[in-house]
Design a protein around this motif. Sequence first.
Motif, PDB file in Angstrom:
ATOM      1  N   ASN A   1       0.816  -1.206   0.000  1.00  0.00           N
ATOM      2  CA  ASN A   1       0.000   0.000   0.000  1.00  0.00           C
ATOM      3  C   ASN A   1       0.853   1.262   0.000  1.00  0.00           C
ATOM      4  O   ASN A   1       0.510   2.264  -0.638  1.00  0.00           O
ATOM      5  N   MET A   2       1.990   1.217   0.707  1.00  0.00           N
ATOM      6  CA  MET A   2       2.880   2.377   0.715  1.00  0.00           C
ATOM      7  C   MET A   2       3.509   2.588  -0.660  1.00  0.00           C
ATOM      8  O   MET A   2       3.666   3.726  -1.118  1.00  0.00           O
ATOM      9  N   GLU A   3       3.835   1.505  -1.336  1.00  0.00           N
ATOM     10  CA  GLU A   3       4.390   1.619  -2.689  1.00  0.00           C
ATOM     11  C   GLU A   3       3.351   2.184  -3.653  1.00  0.00           C
ATOM     12  O   GLU A   3       3.669   2.995  -4.526  1.00  0.00           O
ATOM     13  N   GLN A   4       2.096   1.764  -3.470  1.00  0.00           N
ATOM     14  CA  GLN A   4       1.024   2.304  -4.303  1.00  0.00           C
ATOM     15  C   GLN A   4       0.863   3.808  -4.067  1.00  0.00           C
ATOM     16  O   GLN A   4       0.652   4.577  -5.017  1.00  0.00           O
ATOM     17  N   ALA A   5       0.971   4.240  -2.815  1.00  0.00           N
ATOM     18  CA  ALA A   5       0.846   5.665  -2.493  1.00  0.00           C
ATOM     19  C   ALA A   5       1.934   6.473  -3.198  1.00  0.00           C
ATOM     20  O   ALA A   5       1.668   7.554  -3.738  1.00  0.00           O
ATOM     21  N   LEU A   6       3.140   5.956  -3.212  1.00  0.00           N
ATOM     22  CA  LEU A   6       4.238   6.657  -3.881  1.00  0.00           C
ATOM     23  C   LEU A   6       4.038   6.685  -5.391  1.00  0.00           C
ATOM     24  O   LEU A   6       4.390   7.665  -6.056  1.00  0.00           O
ATOM     25  N   ARG A   7       3.461   5.603  -5.946  1.00  0.00           N
ATOM     26  CA  ARG A   7       3.158   5.599  -7.382  1.00  0.00           C
ATOM     27  C   ARG A   7       2.127   6.673  -7.718  1.00  0.00           C
ATOM     28  O   ARG A   7       2.247   7.378  -8.720  1.00  0.00           O
ATOM     29  N   LEU A   8       1.121   6.796  -6.866  1.00  0.00           N
ATOM     30  CA  LEU A   8       0.104   7.832  -7.076  1.00  0.00           C
ATOM     31  C   LEU A   8       0.726   9.227  -6.995  1.00  0.00           C
ATOM     32  O   LEU A   8       0.392  10.108  -7.791  1.00  0.00           O
TER      33      LEU A   8
ATOM     34  N   GLU B   1       2.352   9.806 -10.203  1.00  0.00           N
ATOM     35  CA  GLU B   1       1.372  10.055 -11.265  1.00  0.00           C
ATOM     36  C   GLU B   1       0.851  11.488 -11.221  1.00  0.00           C
ATOM     37  O   GLU B   1       0.522  12.075 -12.259  1.00  0.00           O
ATOM     38  N   MET B   2       0.773  12.057 -10.025  1.00  0.00           N
ATOM     39  CA  MET B   2       0.278  13.426  -9.863  1.00  0.00           C
ATOM     40  C   MET B   2       1.385  14.460 -10.045  1.00  0.00           C
ATOM     41  O   MET B   2       1.184  15.651  -9.834  1.00  0.00           O
ATOM     42  N   GLY B   3       2.598  13.989 -10.424  1.00  0.00           N
ATOM     43  CA  GLY B   3       3.708  14.902 -10.650  1.00  0.00           C
ATOM     44  C   GLY B   3       4.297  15.485  -9.397  1.00  0.00           C
ATOM     45  O   GLY B   3       4.859  16.595  -9.419  1.00  0.00           O
ATOM     46  N   LEU B   4       4.201  14.746  -8.291  1.00  0.00           N
ATOM     47  CA  LEU B   4       4.643  15.288  -6.999  1.00  0.00           C
ATOM     48  C   LEU B   4       5.712  14.431  -6.321  1.00  0.00           C
ATOM     49  O   LEU B   4       5.976  14.609  -5.140  1.00  0.00           O
ATOM     50  N   ALA B   5       6.337  13.531  -7.078  1.00  0.00           N
ATOM     51  CA  ALA B   5       7.353  12.665  -6.470  1.00  0.00           C
ATOM     52  C   ALA B   5       8.482  13.484  -5.857  1.00  0.00           C
ATOM     53  O   ALA B   5       9.034  13.123  -4.804  1.00  0.00           O
ATOM     54  N   HIS B   6       8.796  14.614  -6.485  1.00  0.00           N
ATOM     55  CA  HIS B   6       9.887  15.464  -5.984  1.00  0.00           C
ATOM     56  C   HIS B   6       9.563  16.118  -4.646  1.00  0.00           C
ATOM     57  O   HIS B   6      10.472  16.585  -3.944  1.00  0.00           O
ATOM     58  N   ALA B   7       8.271  16.153  -4.288  1.00  0.00           N
ATOM     59  CA  ALA B   7       7.847  16.863  -3.071  1.00  0.00           C
ATOM     60  C   ALA B   7       7.674  15.942  -1.875  1.00  0.00           C
ATOM     61  O   ALA B   7       7.255  16.400  -0.806  1.00  0.00           O
ATOM     62  N   ALA B   8       8.008  14.664  -2.010  1.00  0.00           N
ATOM     63  CA  ALA B   8       7.717  13.688  -0.957  1.00  0.00           C
ATOM     64  C   ALA B   8       8.304  14.076   0.396  1.00  0.00           C
ATOM     65  O   ALA B   8       7.677  13.847   1.435  1.00  0.00           O
TER      66      ALA B   8
END
Length: 254
Positions: free
Chosen positions: A111-118, A121-128
Motif C-alpha cells: 500500500n505504501m508503494e502504491q501511495a508513492l506511485r500515485l 502520477e500526480m507529478g509530486l514525487a519530488h515533493a515527498a
Amino acid sequence: MTAISFAGVGQKYITVAGETLALRGIEFLVEEGELIGLVGPSGCGKSTILSLIAGLLLPTQGEVRVFAELVHSPSPDVGYMLQQDYLLPWRTIHDNILLGLEIQGKKTKANMEQALRLLHEMGLAHAADQHPHQLSGGMRQRVALVRTLTANPQVILLDEPFSALDYQIKLQLEELIQSTLKEKRLTGVLVTHDLGEAIAMCDRVFVMSKNPGTIKSVYPIPEEIRDLSPFAAREHPEFHALFRQVWRDLQDAD
C-alpha cells in the motif's frame, strides 16, 4: 451496478432554536463509475447529502445505501475531499499521504508503494520530503487527492475542492480529477457553486431547491460534452445552451 442510492431520505436538525427540515424526499441513484454534480442555492442541503453518503450523518427518514449496503457509519469505501486540504503541517508530504492507511491499520509495504506511485502520477514525487507550507495551493490539493485515493475508496465525495484556487490551477485540477475517476472507474459526487464546473466535469447535474432541500431537476450531460476535457467542454456550442437552461432553473430554485 448502482453505487449510491437515496430512497425517501429526509434530514432534520434539532437546535435550541427548534427543528429544521434540511432535506425532504430525496430520491436518486448513481451508477458505478458515474460522476454527478449537485448545484443549488446556499443552504439547500448539498453538503448534507455528502455527509449522509459518508456516514457522518444518519438520515432521520429513508435509506442511504452504498453498493447496496445500508450506510450506518463512515466507511473506507468512501473518500472525502474538501475545500481545505487539511494536510498536517508537521508531517512531510510522504507521511501525509499515508495518514489514511495508518488510521485504517493498512500501512503495508504494497500500500505504501502504491501511495508513492500515485504521488508520482500526480507529478509530486519530488515533493515527498517537503512539508505542506512549501507547496502551492494547487499542489496541496493534489496531495489531498493522493491521500484520498491511497485508501482505495470506491466512491469519492468532492465538496467544492477547487473554490480556493485561481482559475488556471482550478481548470488543471478539474481535468486531473475527472480523468483519474474515469481511469480508475470510481464513482463521484461533486458539490459546487460553479455551474460551469458541474456541466464540464459531470455525467449528470442535479439542481436542488431549498427550504427544505429537494431534487428539483436532473440534467444528463450530452456525450459530446462528456467526452471532452473540462476546458474543451466549455468551448463546445452545446455547453453554452445547456448552461443557460440550467442557470434559468437555478434562478427558480432560490
